[in-house]
Design a protein around this motif. Structure first.
Motif, PDB file in Angstrom:
ATOM      1  N   ARG A  55      11.773  -3.876  14.722  1.00  0.00           N
ATOM      2  CA  ARG A  55      10.656  -3.797  13.761  1.00  0.00           C
ATOM      3  C   ARG A  55      10.802  -2.545  12.870  1.00  0.00           C
ATOM      4  N   GLU A  56      11.195  -1.431  13.478  1.00  0.00           N
ATOM      5  CA  GLU A  56      11.357  -0.188  12.710  1.00  0.00           C
ATOM      6  C   GLU A  56      12.438  -0.346  11.639  1.00  0.00           C
ATOM      7  N   ALA A  57      13.548  -1.016  12.002  1.00  0.00           N
ATOM      8  CA  ALA A  57      14.640  -1.221  11.027  1.00  0.00           C
ATOM      9  C   ALA A  57      14.135  -2.067   9.857  1.00  0.00           C
ATOM     10  N   GLN A  58      13.317  -3.081  10.157  1.00  0.00           N
ATOM     11  CA  GLN A  58      12.747  -3.921   9.083  1.00  0.00           C
ATOM     12  C   GLN A  58      11.836  -3.088   8.175  1.00  0.00           C
ATOM     13  N   LEU A  63      10.568  -0.341   3.167  1.00  0.00           N
ATOM     14  CA  LEU A  63      10.064   0.849   2.458  1.00  0.00           C
ATOM     15  C   LEU A  63      11.105   1.455   1.515  1.00  0.00           C
ATOM     16  N   ARG A  64      12.382   1.372   1.922  1.00  0.00           N
ATOM     17  CA  ARG A  64      13.443   1.895   1.042  1.00  0.00           C
ATOM     18  C   ARG A  64      13.470   1.109  -0.266  1.00  0.00           C
ATOM     19  N   ALA A  65      13.336  -0.231  -0.158  1.00  0.00           N
ATOM     20  CA  ALA A  65      13.338  -1.072  -1.368  1.00  0.00           C
ATOM     21  C   ALA A  65      12.107  -0.768  -2.231  1.00  0.00           C
ATOM     22  N   LEU A  66      10.957  -0.631  -1.584  1.00  0.00           N
ATOM     23  CA  LEU A  66       9.728  -0.292  -2.327  1.00  0.00           C
ATOM     24  C   LEU A  66       9.887   1.050  -3.035  1.00  0.00           C
ATOM     25  N   ALA A  67      10.500   2.015  -2.323  1.00  0.00           N
ATOM     26  CA  ALA A  67      10.682   3.353  -2.894  1.00  0.00           C
ATOM     27  C   ALA A  67      11.539   3.275  -4.153  1.00  0.00           C
ATOM     28  N   VAL A  68      12.643   2.528  -4.079  1.00  0.00           N
ATOM     29  CA  VAL A  68      13.527   2.409  -5.250  1.00  0.00           C
ATOM     30  C   VAL A  68      12.739   1.841  -6.432  1.00  0.00           C
ATOM     31  N   ASP A  69      11.968   0.768  -6.168  1.00  0.00           N
ATOM     32  CA  ASP A  69      11.155   0.161  -7.239  1.00  0.00           C
ATOM     33  C   ASP A  69      10.145   1.151  -7.814  1.00  0.00           C
ATOM     34  N   ALA A  70       9.625   2.028  -6.944  1.00  0.00           N
ATOM     35  CA  ALA A  70       8.580   2.967  -7.368  1.00  0.00           C
ATOM     36  C   ALA A  70       9.157   4.284  -7.894  1.00  0.00           C
ATOM     37  N   PHE A  76      13.894   9.986   1.235  1.00  0.00           N
ATOM     38  CA  PHE A  76      12.627  10.640   1.559  1.00  0.00           C
ATOM     39  C   PHE A  76      11.673   9.630   2.195  1.00  0.00           C
ATOM     40  N   ALA A  77      11.603   8.412   1.619  1.00  0.00           N
ATOM     41  CA  ALA A  77      10.701   7.373   2.157  1.00  0.00           C
ATOM     42  C   ALA A  77      11.065   7.076   3.607  1.00  0.00           C
ATOM     43  N   GLU A  78      12.361   6.983   3.886  1.00  0.00           N
ATOM     44  CA  GLU A  78      12.801   6.697   5.264  1.00  0.00           C
ATOM     45  C   GLU A  78      12.431   7.855   6.198  1.00  0.00           C
ATOM     46  N   LYS A  79      12.683   9.089   5.746  1.00  0.00           N
ATOM     47  CA  LYS A  79      12.363  10.260   6.589  1.00  0.00           C
ATOM     48  C   LYS A  79      10.868  10.316   6.882  1.00  0.00           C
ATOM     49  N   PHE A  80      10.069  10.027   5.864  1.00  0.00           N
ATOM     50  CA  PHE A  80       8.610  10.075   6.013  1.00  0.00           C
ATOM     51  C   PHE A  80       8.151   9.025   7.023  1.00  0.00           C
ATOM     52  N   LEU A  81       8.663   7.794   6.888  1.00  0.00           N
ATOM     53  CA  LEU A  81       8.274   6.734   7.834  1.00  0.00           C
ATOM     54  C   LEU A  81       8.733   7.092   9.248  1.00  0.00           C
TER      55      LEU A  81
END
Ligand code: ISJ
Length: 101
Positions: A55-58, A63-70, A76-81
């Protein structure tokens, strides 16, 4: 107004916006931890493991894809999660330990 006063006024406006967003983050995190507490209790009662790395890998991929779009750094998004999930799993492990006491 002199340039420094204009800069100070803009700084105040920007900091007001930062403070609002920091407040929103705290409230969002508080809600997330309320939900993950329920998940932890559910798992502990059912004898399920505290962590779910699949679940964490998903979540990380999403979140990485969302971060790129945003236009946010995906690292950073991965580290934060990961920082948040690590704390959640620690809470879940504590629940299991408390159940054994
Ligand atoms: C909340 C859960 O427990 C753990 C914490 C997670 C999270 O904080 O998002 C994700 C997976 C699990 O390692 C879950 O399994 O959904």
């Amino acid at each position: 107004m002199c340039p420094q006063d204009e800069a100070r006024a803009e700084l105040l406006r920007l900091r007001g916006s930062i403070d609002n967003m920091d407040s929103a983050l705290v409230h969002l995190l508080a809600e997330r931890f309320k939900v993950t507490k329920r998940v932890g209790e559910l798992k502990a009662a059912a004898g399920l493991p505290p962590a779910d790395t699949e679940r964490e890998a998903q979540q990380i991929a999403r979140l990485r894809a969302l971060a790129v779009d945003a236009d946010l750094d995906p690292e950073f998004a991965e580290k934060f999660l990961t920082f948040i999930v690590t704390e959640v799993v620690r809470h879940h492990e504590r629940l299991v330990a408390e159940q054994r006491e």
